[in-house]
Design an enzyme around this catalytic site. Structure first.
Site, PDB file in Angstrom:
ATOM      1  CB  SER A   1      30.135  42.561  51.167  1.00 25.49           C
ATOM      2  OG  SER A   1      31.459  42.974  50.854  1.00 25.49           O
TER       3      SER A   1
ATOM      4  CD  GLU B   1      40.699  40.615  46.283  1.00 25.49           C
ATOM      5  OE1 GLU B   1      41.000  41.516  47.085  1.00 25.49           O
ATOM      6  OE2 GLU B   1      39.651  39.953  46.361  1.00 25.49           O
TER       7      GLU B   1
ATOM      8  CG  HIS C   1      35.384  39.184  44.384  1.00 21.77           C
ATOM      9  ND1 HIS C   1      35.669  40.357  43.715  1.00 21.77           N
ATOM     10  CD2 HIS C   1      36.022  39.284  45.582  1.00 21.77           C
ATOM     11  CE1 HIS C   1      36.438  41.123  44.462  1.00 21.77           C
ATOM     12  NE2 HIS C   1      36.664  40.497  45.606  1.00 21.77           N
TER      13      HIS C   1
END
Length: 459
Positions: free
Chosen positions: A99, A128, A274
């Site tokens: 997504s 992350e 992202h």
């Protein structure tokens, strides 16, 4: 935060222990034995066979409540540590686009968890880092406003999904006024995400029809557009095939589309948009599973929060191939600008021995390629095969990796632990507009170059 006081039995305090990771079979995973996650899960003993029709998406190594790792005797990794790990270590096999999303910072994570615990299951932030195991495609960060302005002029179907007020802001924002650019970008993204389904659906169909004709060999000028535009068009066609009638297929018009090579990495800070597209990676993050989604997914979408939370900085993420560490260029360090985690990739070639560094904090490792063995001064020998996963207690004596000279390839191990090199990150927070030569030059002007990092492939 350090976890040196593990409560596991004293006899195993200084021994490396096999652990069983957790498996996640999200629909976007690669199916069957084509998935590295499936092969690793089989080797680690958490599945008995691989179903060729099942997607194998993620392998989790850590203490998160949605996927605890455990020792072979059933003791959880958290029990062995005496507390949770501050990070979550993963392997991802992406066969289908994830997504359009961002992860909240700490303050927003606490609020989302308080207000909607069913969708936001913990109160932690989720910065992350991704390290490519195969060529990896992703959409990361907003394009420069000059690029988006040109795309609005070229693609009327995209422009029809944006309000006149937002388009005017994009066209009129000053070239050097960063605040105006951010304001224009937020207005554009908010307008696109709030456009009615009827309008986006109709214009997406028109766009796809035109792009398919332009991509056809029968088109009178199939190579008239620059390569980056042709790649952008192909990406839209691919996303629309995966997610029919989803306006998120137009995301390459406003998000950077990049391809990184094996061994390259990027860092995504909280509040940055992202979407991973295809390939396999190692991923390490703060111990959280909070995701704010807005498109290209059948899952819960939270568009209002996503629109409000983003920083609206422009340009792609910095790309790093790591840096040699511990005076050995076979040990590559990947260090983000956050305290919870860092990763090392160790490569031992046939006929070589490699001493793993001694660590003052607990660590977990997974074998990602090749085979070999490890020995320690206490006489512990471990067989290394792809997918085997281990817990290394803090203060454990160093392991010595070795690969027999008859082997045809190296042994590669990925090791994650708390960040011990915060003062010297290899990846940075993207706090200014960054782009790269060859991505897209508006009016013939070259794009600025990131001074520290290698150039990714962008389209």
């Amino acid at each position: 935060m350090s976890f040196t006081g593990a409560t596991y039995s004293a006899g195993s305090q200084k021994s490396v222990l096999p652990i069983r990771p957790a498996l996640q079979d999200y629909a976007w995973g690669i199916r069957g034995l084509d998935s590295r996650v499936a092969r690793y899960a089989l080797e680690s003993g958490i599945i008995d066979e691989v179903d060729p029709d099942r997607p194998y998406a993620e392998l989790w190594i850590g203490t998160h409540e949605k996927g605890h790792s455990a020792l072979l005797d059933g003791t959880t990794l958290e029990q062995a540590l005496g507390g949770p790990l501050p990070f979550l270590f993963k392997v991802l096999s992406c066969g289908k686009t994830l997504s359009i999303q961002a992860h909240p910072d700490k303050d927003l994570a606490k609020r989302l968890h308080r207000d909607n615990p069913a969708e936001y299951g913990d109160p932690n932030h989720k910065p992350e880092m991704a390290i490519a195991l195969t060529p990896f495609e992703a959409m990361c960060g907003f394009r420069r406003i000059e690029e988006i302005s040109a795309l609005l002029r070229k693609h009327p179907e995209f422009a029809a999904c944006i309000s006149d007020e937002a388009k005017l802001k994009v066209f009129m924002c000053g070239l050097r006024d960063e605040e105006s650019k951010r304001d224009a970008l937020q207005a554009l993204f908010s307008s696109f995400m709030s456009c009615t389904h009827d309008v986006t659906s109709m214009n997406l169909k028109l766009l796809l029809k035109r792009l398919q004709a332009e991509q056809s060999q029968n088109h009178p000028h199939p190579h008239e557009d620059p390569p980056w535009e042709r790649k952008c068009a192909r990406a839209i066609l691919r996303l629309a095939q995966q997610f029919p009638n989803d306006a998120g297929a137009m995301a390459p018009f406003f998000l950077n589309y990049l391809l990184i090579a094996p061994g390259e990495s990027f860092f995504m800070a909280p509040n940055e948009p992202h979407a991973y597209v295809a390939g396999e990676i190692i991923e390490c993050m703060a111990c959280s599973d909070n995701v704010v989604r807005a498109g290209l997914t059948p899952k819960f979408k939270d568009v209002p929060n996503l629109v409000k939370m983003l920083t609206y900085s422009m340009g792609g993420p910095s790309i790093s191939a790591g840096t040699p560490t511990y005076d050995d260029d076979r040990i590559m360090r990947y260090t983000p600008p956050v305290p919870e985690f860092e990763v090392m990739i160790l490569t031992c070639n046939p006929g070589e021995r490699l001493v793993m560094p001694a660590l003052s904090v607990p660590a977990v490792l997974i074998v990602i390629e090749g085979s070999g063995s490890t020995d320690s001064e206490h006489g512990q020998r471990l067989v290394m095969r792809p997918g085997r996963t281990y817990y290394i207690p803090s203060g454990c004596c160093p392991l010595v990796l070795s690969v027999h000279q008859s082997k045809h390839g190296p042994l590669k191990i990925a090791l994650a632990h708390e960040n011990l090199h915060m003062e010297d990150p290899t990846l940075e927070n993207r706090n200014q507009s960054v782009s790269w030569p060859g991505e897209f030059a508006v009016n013939g002007s070259p794009a600025p170059v990131s001074p520290r990092h290698a150039r990714p492939t962008l389209s």
